[in-house]
Design a protein around this motif. Structure first.
Motif, short mmCIF file in Angstrom:
data_model
loop_
_atom_site.label_atom_id
_atom_site.label_comp_id
_atom_site.label_asym_id
_atom_site.label_seq_id
_atom_site.Cartn_x
_atom_site.Cartn_y
_atom_site.Cartn_z
N MET A 79 -33.92 8.89 -11.28
CA MET A 79 -34.69 9.82 -10.47
C MET A 79 -35.04 9.21 -9.11
O MET A 79 -35.10 9.91 -8.10
CB MET A 79 -35.96 10.25 -11.20
N GLU A 80 -35.27 7.90 -9.12
CA GLU A 80 -35.55 7.23 -7.85
C GLU A 80 -34.38 7.39 -6.88
O GLU A 80 -34.57 7.54 -5.67
CB GLU A 80 -35.84 5.75 -8.08
N TYR A 81 -33.17 7.38 -7.43
CA TYR A 81 -31.98 7.55 -6.59
C TYR A 81 -31.97 8.93 -5.94
O TYR A 81 -31.67 9.07 -4.75
CB TYR A 81 -30.71 7.36 -7.43
N LEU A 82 -32.30 9.97 -6.71
CA LEU A 82 -32.33 11.32 -6.17
C LEU A 82 -33.39 11.45 -5.07
O LEU A 82 -33.15 12.09 -4.05
CB LEU A 82 -32.63 12.32 -7.29
N ILE A 83 -34.54 10.84 -5.29
CA ILE A 83 -35.61 10.88 -4.29
C ILE A 83 -35.14 10.22 -2.99
O ILE A 83 -35.32 10.76 -1.89
CB ILE A 83 -36.88 10.20 -4.82
N LEU A 84 -34.51 9.05 -3.13
CA LEU A 84 -34.03 8.32 -1.96
C LEU A 84 -32.94 9.11 -1.24
O LEU A 84 -32.94 9.21 -0.01
CB LEU A 84 -33.50 6.96 -2.39
N LEU A 85 -32.02 9.69 -2.01
CA LEU A 85 -30.92 10.45 -1.41
C LEU A 85 -31.43 11.66 -0.64
O LEU A 85 -31.05 11.87 0.52
CB LEU A 85 -29.95 10.90 -2.51
N GLU A 86 -32.31 12.43 -1.26
CA GLU A 86 -32.83 13.61 -0.58
C GLU A 86 -33.70 13.23 0.61
O GLU A 86 -33.71 13.92 1.63
CB GLU A 86 -33.60 14.48 -1.57
N GLU A 98 -46.42 7.74 -14.94
CA GLU A 98 -45.46 7.27 -13.94
C GLU A 98 -44.33 8.27 -13.77
O GLU A 98 -43.91 8.57 -12.65
CB GLU A 98 -44.89 5.91 -14.34
N MET A 99 -43.83 8.80 -14.88
CA MET A 99 -42.75 9.78 -14.82
C MET A 99 -43.22 11.06 -14.14
O MET A 99 -42.50 11.65 -13.33
CB MET A 99 -42.24 10.09 -16.22
N GLU A 100 -44.42 11.51 -14.44
CA GLU A 100 -44.96 12.71 -13.80
C GLU A 100 -45.09 12.52 -12.29
O GLU A 100 -44.86 13.44 -11.51
CB GLU A 100 -46.30 13.08 -14.41
N GLY A 101 -45.47 11.29 -11.89
CA GLY A 101 -45.55 10.99 -10.46
C GLY A 101 -44.20 11.08 -9.79
O GLY A 101 -44.08 11.59 -8.66
N LEU A 102 -43.16 10.58 -10.47
CA LEU A 102 -41.80 10.65 -9.93
C LEU A 102 -41.32 12.10 -9.85
O LEU A 102 -40.65 12.49 -8.89
CB LEU A 102 -40.84 9.83 -10.79
N VAL A 103 -41.65 12.90 -10.86
CA VAL A 103 -41.26 14.31 -10.86
C VAL A 103 -41.89 15.03 -9.67
O VAL A 103 -41.23 15.80 -8.96
CB VAL A 103 -41.65 14.99 -12.18
N ASP A 104 -43.18 14.78 -9.43
CA ASP A 104 -43.87 15.40 -8.28
C ASP A 104 -43.25 14.94 -6.97
O ASP A 104 -43.07 15.74 -6.04
CB ASP A 104 -45.36 15.06 -8.30
N GLU A 105 -42.92 13.65 -6.89
CA GLU A 105 -42.34 13.11 -5.66
C GLU A 105 -40.97 13.73 -5.40
O GLU A 105 -40.64 14.09 -4.26
CB GLU A 105 -42.22 11.59 -5.75
N LEU A 106 -40.17 13.88 -6.46
CA LEU A 106 -38.86 14.50 -6.30
C LEU A 106 -39.01 15.97 -5.89
O LEU A 106 -38.28 16.45 -5.02
CB LEU A 106 -38.06 14.40 -7.60
N LEU A 107 -39.95 16.66 -6.50
CA LEU A 107 -40.17 18.07 -6.16
C LEU A 107 -40.61 18.22 -4.71
O LEU A 107 -40.14 19.12 -3.98
CB LEU A 107 -41.22 18.68 -7.09
N ASP A 108 -41.49 17.34 -4.25
CA ASP A 108 -41.94 17.38 -2.85
C ASP A 108 -40.79 17.09 -1.89
O ASP A 108 -40.68 17.71 -0.83
CB ASP A 108 -43.07 16.38 -2.63
N THR A 109 -39.93 16.15 -2.27
CA THR A 109 -38.79 15.80 -1.43
C THR A 109 -37.78 16.95 -1.37
O THR A 109 -37.26 17.29 -0.31
CB THR A 109 -38.09 14.53 -1.95
N THR A 110 -37.53 17.57 -2.53
CA THR A 110 -36.64 18.72 -2.57
C THR A 110 -37.20 19.86 -1.73
O THR A 110 -36.45 20.53 -1.00
CB THR A 110 -36.46 19.20 -4.03
N THR A 111 -38.51 20.08 -1.81
CA THR A 111 -39.14 21.13 -1.00
C THR A 111 -39.00 20.82 0.49
O THR A 111 -38.75 21.73 1.29
CB THR A 111 -40.63 21.26 -1.38
N SER A 112 -39.14 19.56 0.85
CA SER A 112 -38.97 19.18 2.26
C SER A 112 -37.56 19.46 2.74
O SER A 112 -37.36 19.91 3.88
CB SER A 112 -39.28 17.68 2.43
#
Length: 214
Positions: free
Chosen positions: A1-8, A58-72
């Motif tokens: 999931m960290e990879y997806l966050i970084l990529l987006e 920790e996982m919930e924090g990553l999910v929120d971070e990914l969702l925020d990045t996707t929204t951006s």
């Protein structure tokens, strides 16, 4: 999931750092809007969370971070498409909406989660740092509710009352003098106004139905 966050995050940065808006439009419109299609399709895919990690902070924090990045990322796409009349581009919000409709099975759960995320953030005092997040979330929710039939149906079917309840008086929760404060408040109020129109329309339909029965 960290990879997806970084990529987006990298893609979002590329959009924001493009020297001229027409360059962004050209990128998204190239090859019959193939890049736009790929971005919409791939951002629609929510990550699978193993059962044993459900409820993990920790996982919930990553999910929120990914969702925020996707929204951006969706925000950058929608913002770019909304500027098409200024630059004469053939990239429009209707193109974004078409690919959303084509990916409806995957996109609708994402759209619903974006709404829930926006309600979660606006339901408590919004810090100065979170004002941009509020603006981004509600910009995406409101733009897609106008441009996409399936998003509009998700909004009306599942979120009307929650939005009316949690979004009331946003100026009381967004800290004064925050960056983008007025824009964030306006975007929340725009969505709230749309919701009120939907509710009035539903009440009119229900009233007519009752009159026919009587």
């Amino acid at each position: 999931m960290e990879y997806l966050i970084l990529l987006e995050s990298c893609i979002v940065s590329m959009f924001r750092e493009a020297e001229h808006l027409p360059h962004r439009m050209s990128l998204l419109a190239a090859n019959s809007h193939d890049m736009l299609r790929l971005l919409v399709e791939n951002t629609s895919l929510l990550p699978h969370i193993p059962n044993h990690l459900s409820g993990n902070a920790e996982m919930e924090g990553l999910v929120d971070e990914l969702l925020d990045t996707t929204t951006s990322l969706l925000f950058e796409i929608l913002l770019t498409a909304s500027e098409h009349p200024t630059f004469g581009s053939d990239l429009t919000l209707s193109h974004v909406s078409r690919f959303v409709e084509n990916s409806a099975a995957n996109f609708m759960p994402l759209y619903s989660k974006i709404i829930d995320r926006g309600l979660s953030v606006i339901s408590r005092t919004v810090s100065a740092n979170a004002t941009l997040l509020v603006y981004t979330l509600f910009y995406v929710v409101e733009a897609l509710s106008r441009g996409s039939r399936v998003c509009n149906e998700v909004l009306k079917s599942n979120h009307l009352e929650d939005i009316r309840y949690y979004c009331a008086n946003p100026e009381l929760r967004i800290i004064r003098y925050s960056p983008l404060q007025s824009l964030a408040i306006q975007k929340v109020n725009d969505l709230l106004a749309t919701i009120r129109l939907y509710i009035l329309a539903l009440e009119d339909i229900q009233s007519l139905a009752i009159q026919k029965v009587l």
